[in-house]
Write a protein that holds these residues in place. Structure first.
Motif, PDB file in Angstrom:
ATOM      1  N   GLY A 160       0.811  -1.220   0.000  1.00  0.00           N
ATOM      2  CA  GLY A 160       0.000   0.000   0.000  1.00  0.00           C
ATOM      3  C   GLY A 160       0.842   1.267   0.000  1.00  0.00           C
ATOM      4  O   GLY A 160       0.451   2.285  -0.567  1.00  0.00           O
ATOM      5  N   ARG A 161       1.996   1.249   0.594  1.00  0.00           N
ATOM      6  CA  ARG A 161       2.843   2.437   0.682  1.00  0.00           C
ATOM      7  C   ARG A 161       3.226   2.966  -0.697  1.00  0.00           C
ATOM      8  O   ARG A 161       3.487   2.201  -1.602  1.00  0.00           O
ATOM      9  CB  ARG A 161       4.126   2.099   1.456  1.00  0.00           C
ATOM     10  N   ARG A 162       3.210   4.242  -0.842  1.00  0.00           N
ATOM     11  CA  ARG A 162       3.685   4.840  -2.089  1.00  0.00           C
ATOM     12  C   ARG A 162       4.218   6.225  -1.786  1.00  0.00           C
ATOM     13  O   ARG A 162       3.895   6.819  -0.763  1.00  0.00           O
ATOM     14  CB  ARG A 162       2.607   4.882  -3.175  1.00  0.00           C
ATOM     15  N   SER A 163       5.020   6.736  -2.713  1.00  0.00           N
ATOM     16  CA  SER A 163       5.613   8.061  -2.498  1.00  0.00           C
ATOM     17  C   SER A 163       4.562   9.131  -2.740  1.00  0.00           C
ATOM     18  O   SER A 163       3.885   9.117  -3.766  1.00  0.00           O
ATOM     19  CB  SER A 163       6.781   8.271  -3.455  1.00  0.00           C
ATOM     20  N   VAL A 164       4.463  10.048  -1.792  1.00  0.00           N
ATOM     21  CA  VAL A 164       3.509  11.144  -1.910  1.00  0.00           C
ATOM     22  C   VAL A 164       4.287  12.457  -1.954  1.00  0.00           C
ATOM     23  O   VAL A 164       5.271  12.631  -1.238  1.00  0.00           O
ATOM     24  CB  VAL A 164       2.505  11.088  -0.726  1.00  0.00           C
ATOM     25  N   ARG A 165       3.866  13.341  -2.843  1.00  0.00           N
ATOM     26  CA  ARG A 165       4.629  14.575  -3.038  1.00  0.00           C
ATOM     27  C   ARG A 165       3.804  15.844  -2.819  1.00  0.00           C
ATOM     28  O   ARG A 165       4.307  16.945  -2.972  1.00  0.00           O
ATOM     29  CB  ARG A 165       5.258  14.558  -4.439  1.00  0.00           C
ATOM     30  N   ARG A 166       2.538  15.695  -2.469  1.00  0.00           N
ATOM     31  CA  ARG A 166       1.693  16.856  -2.137  1.00  0.00           C
ATOM     32  C   ARG A 166       0.896  16.537  -0.882  1.00  0.00           C
ATOM     33  O   ARG A 166       0.285  15.474  -0.792  1.00  0.00           O
ATOM     34  CB  ARG A 166       0.678  17.134  -3.252  1.00  0.00           C
ATOM     35  N   ARG A 241       8.320  24.089  -2.676  1.00  0.00           N
ATOM     36  CA  ARG A 241       6.934  23.838  -2.263  1.00  0.00           C
ATOM     37  C   ARG A 241       6.815  22.499  -1.528  1.00  0.00           C
ATOM     38  O   ARG A 241       6.138  22.397  -0.510  1.00  0.00           O
ATOM     39  CB  ARG A 241       6.030  23.844  -3.512  1.00  0.00           C
ATOM     40  N   ARG A 242       7.513  21.499  -2.028  1.00  0.00           N
ATOM     41  CA  ARG A 242       7.440  20.178  -1.383  1.00  0.00           C
ATOM     42  C   ARG A 242       7.919  20.246   0.052  1.00  0.00           C
ATOM     43  O   ARG A 242       7.336  19.640   0.948  1.00  0.00           O
ATOM     44  CB  ARG A 242       8.307  19.165  -2.143  1.00  0.00           C
ATOM     45  N   LEU A 243       8.991  21.011   0.267  1.00  0.00           N
ATOM     46  CA  LEU A 243       9.535  21.095   1.631  1.00  0.00           C
ATOM     47  C   LEU A 243       8.620  21.907   2.547  1.00  0.00           C
ATOM     48  O   LEU A 243       8.374  21.525   3.690  1.00  0.00           O
ATOM     49  CB  LEU A 243      10.924  21.750   1.607  1.00  0.00           C
ATOM     50  N   GLY A 298       7.100  10.752   1.648  1.00  0.00           N
ATOM     51  CA  GLY A 298       7.891  10.823   0.420  1.00  0.00           C
ATOM     52  C   GLY A 298       9.362  10.835   0.780  1.00  0.00           C
ATOM     53  O   GLY A 298       9.724  11.030   1.950  1.00  0.00           O
ATOM     54  N   TRP A 299      10.184  10.618  -0.198  1.00  0.00           N
ATOM     55  CA  TRP A 299      11.636  10.524   0.017  1.00  0.00           C
ATOM     56  C   TRP A 299      12.296  11.547  -0.889  1.00  0.00           C
ATOM     57  O   TRP A 299      12.044  11.560  -2.096  1.00  0.00           O
ATOM     58  CB  TRP A 299      12.079   9.105  -0.354  1.00  0.00           C
ATOM     59  N   MET A 300      13.137  12.402  -0.337  1.00  0.00           N
ATOM     60  CA  MET A 300      13.880  13.360  -1.161  1.00  0.00           C
ATOM     61  C   MET A 300      15.373  13.139  -0.950  1.00  0.00           C
ATOM     62  O   MET A 300      15.844  13.094   0.186  1.00  0.00           O
ATOM     63  CB  MET A 300      13.501  14.796  -0.784  1.00  0.00           C
ATOM     64  N   CYS A 301      16.077  13.002  -2.056  1.00  0.00           N
ATOM     65  CA  CYS A 301      17.506  12.706  -1.948  1.00  0.00           C
ATOM     66  C   CYS A 301      18.350  13.969  -1.884  1.00  0.00           C
ATOM     67  O   CYS A 301      19.574  13.893  -1.704  1.00  0.00           O
ATOM     68  CB  CYS A 301      17.948  11.841  -3.122  1.00  0.00           C
ATOM     69  N   ALA A 302      17.737  15.148  -2.008  1.00  0.00           N
ATOM     70  CA  ALA A 302      18.475  16.415  -2.133  1.00  0.00           C
ATOM     71  C   ALA A 302      19.621  16.592  -1.111  1.00  0.00           C
ATOM     72  O   ALA A 302      20.713  17.027  -1.487  1.00  0.00           O
ATOM     73  CB  ALA A 302      17.497  17.574  -2.065  1.00  0.00           C
ATOM     74  N   LYS A 337       0.012   7.645  -9.374  1.00  0.00           N
ATOM     75  CA  LYS A 337      -0.178   6.190  -9.317  1.00  0.00           C
ATOM     76  C   LYS A 337       1.107   5.517  -8.879  1.00  0.00           C
ATOM     77  O   LYS A 337       2.188   5.958  -9.237  1.00  0.00           O
ATOM     78  CB  LYS A 337      -0.573   5.667 -10.691  1.00  0.00           C
ATOM     79  N   ARG A 338       0.945   4.445  -8.128  1.00  0.00           N
ATOM     80  CA  ARG A 338       2.116   3.695  -7.700  1.00  0.00           C
ATOM     81  C   ARG A 338       2.818   3.155  -8.936  1.00  0.00           C
ATOM     82  O   ARG A 338       2.183   2.647  -9.846  1.00  0.00           O
ATOM     83  CB  ARG A 338       1.688   2.542  -6.791  1.00  0.00           C
ATOM     84  N   ARG A 339       4.129   3.336  -8.946  1.00  0.00           N
ATOM     85  CA  ARG A 339       4.863   2.870 -10.126  1.00  0.00           C
ATOM     86  C   ARG A 339       4.827   1.356 -10.195  1.00  0.00           C
ATOM     87  O   ARG A 339       4.825   0.688  -9.170  1.00  0.00           O
ATOM     88  CB  ARG A 339       6.292   3.340 -10.037  1.00  0.00           C
ATOM     89  N   SER A 340       4.825   0.872 -11.424  1.00  0.00           N
ATOM     90  CA  SER A 340       4.825  -0.583 -11.576  1.00  0.00           C
ATOM     91  C   SER A 340       6.225  -1.093 -11.224  1.00  0.00           C
ATOM     92  O   SER A 340       7.168  -0.314 -11.083  1.00  0.00           O
ATOM     93  CB  SER A 340       4.457  -0.960 -12.997  1.00  0.00           C
ATOM     94  N   ARG A 341       6.332  -2.369 -11.062  1.00  0.00           N
ATOM     95  CA  ARG A 341       7.630  -2.960 -10.725  1.00  0.00           C
ATOM     96  C   ARG A 341       8.034  -3.946 -11.808  1.00  0.00           C
ATOM     97  O   ARG A 341       7.184  -4.526 -12.484  1.00  0.00           O
ATOM     98  CB  ARG A 341       7.538  -3.684  -9.375  1.00  0.00           C
ATOM     99  N   ARG A 342       9.323  -4.124 -11.976  1.00  0.00           N
ATOM    100  CA  ARG A 342       9.824  -5.152 -12.897  1.00  0.00           C
ATOM    101  C   ARG A 342       9.364  -6.517 -12.401  1.00  0.00           C
ATOM    102  O   ARG A 342       9.304  -6.731 -11.185  1.00  0.00           O
ATOM    103  CB  ARG A 342      11.345  -5.165 -12.904  1.00  0.00           C
TER     104      ARG A 342
END
Ligand SMILES: Cc1cc2nc3c(=O)[nH]c(=O)nc-3n(C[C@H](O)[C@H](O)[C@H](O)COP(=O)(O)O)c2cc1C
Length: 352
Positions: A160-166, A241-243, A298-302, A337-342
């Protein structure tokens, strides 16, 4: 009481006995419905529900479900499985006649043994109240009853977990943030040294300072990459804005001081690498518990690209090496949408 052979199919039986909780629906003599979650055990013919010592406001025999059964023995019991993978959804619904089995009878002893076998919590309870026993008369079922896939809560959470940016402008309770940090604390780490430290940022002013420090570095990098002024401004504004919009930021820093020290560079590098791997595990623990607590993240690598700017902006110990920022809050609108996986076949490159 002699029970007839079960009317449940083997698949329905297997599904039912694996479930830990079901919902028992009863109705009063006048038809007023009542439903409640129950622990239960199925002996292959009868379904047993204890009137146990979980805290209750009234004696077991005054419980609404018991009064209903005495007025109207028709009941329904539904056990279901929810999963984020909807191919795994399933339920079994049993309708039948319920009765109260009194203590000090053979049936009661057998039912209690069965219930204690399924739920260790009952081992320490006296179990001296009557047991509700349901004799199934009709059974309905649906879905992937025989799927061997586990619908373990942890699997559901990680699917269920997914990256959220807003995020919504809604405060995150402090105790939920503590749960998230506590989860990170329990991540596996090299030699158990926990080579990470966390900085929690909620104040607008601090977020702005951090956004400006990281933005400055990013601007230089984007300009160096030859991006147009318009693109640079757009991307910087998006990141800022994300921060600022995320109610909580958790900065994950590497802290290498407690790790082993080697005379050669190669082993030292591997030691550091293990610490980085472990920081990833701490991040994932935090993300999963955030999601399990109803939060989005969400995860930010900055910070990885400008660690000194980040330590300076937050006035942190220079021995801390900022690696990642987790944003925490409640998702605004439709998250991407949650990204698909290989496929797994592509990822597993060797089996022997
Ligand atoms: C090490 C790492 C760094 C990431 N950095 C960023 C980032 O800077 N910005 C961002 O939007 N997402 C970032 N992500 C999130 C990934 O884009 C995301 O996890 C991936 O696209 C899969 O999507 P999902 O998390 O929704 O399943 C990062 C993820 C990892 C593991």
């Amino acid at each position: 009481m002699k029970a007839e052979p079960t009317i449940l199919t083997p698949k329905q039986t297997t599904f039912l006995v694996r479930q830990r909780v079901a919902r028992l629906a009863t109705a009063s003599g006048s038809g007023e419905p009542h439903a409640i979650p129950v622990c239960f055990a199925f002996d292959g013919r009868l379904i047993h529900i204890a009137l146990d010592e979980k805290p209750k406001n009234v004696p077991p025999t005054r419980l609404k479900r018991v009064r209903n059964i005495l007025e109207n023995p028709n009941v329904a019991l539904i056990a279901d499985r929810y999963s984020e993978d909807w191919d795994l959804l399933a339920y079994v619904m049993v309708r039948g006649q319920a009765s109260l089995v009194e203590p000090s009878t053979e049936e009661h002893t057998a039912a209690v043994r069965l219930l204690r076998g399924k739920y260790h919590q009952y081992e320490r309870m006296r179990m001296e109240a009557p047991v509700i026993s349901i004799r199934p008369e009709r059974v309905a079922s649906w879905g992937a009853l025989d799927s061997l896939e586990s619908a373990e809560p942890v699997v559901d959470i990680l699917l269920g977990r997914r990256s959220v940016r807003r995020y919504l402008d809604r405060k995150v309770p402090e105790e939920v943030v503590e749960r998230v940090l506590e989860a990170a604390r329990w991540a596996p780490s090299p030699h158990g040294r926990q080579p990470w430290r966390f900085a929690v940022i909620t104040r607008e002013e601090t977020k702005t300072r951090l956004a400006e420090a990281m933005g400055e570095e990013w601007r230089n990098n984007l300009e160096m990459d030859g991006q147009s002024a318009e693109v640079v401004e757009k991307r910087l504004e998006g990141s800022r804005r994300r921060l600022l919009d995320a109610p909580v930021l958790v900065l994950l820093c590497l802290y290498l001081e407690d790790l082993d020290h080697y005379p050669d560079a190669e082993r030292q590098q591997n030691e550091t690498m293990m610490a980085v791997q472990s920081l990833g595990a701490a991040a994932q623990n935090a993300l999963l518990v955030a999601y399990a607590s109803g939060l989005d993240a969400g995860w930010m690598c900055a910070p990885l690209f400008c660690p000194e700017k980040v330590t300076a902006a937050l006035d942190l110990d220079f021995k801390l090496i900022p690696h990642a920022l987790l944003t925490l809050g409640y998702a605004d609108g439709d998250p991407p949408k949650r990204r698909s996986r290989r496929p797994l076949g592509e990822l597993v490159v060797y089996r022997d």
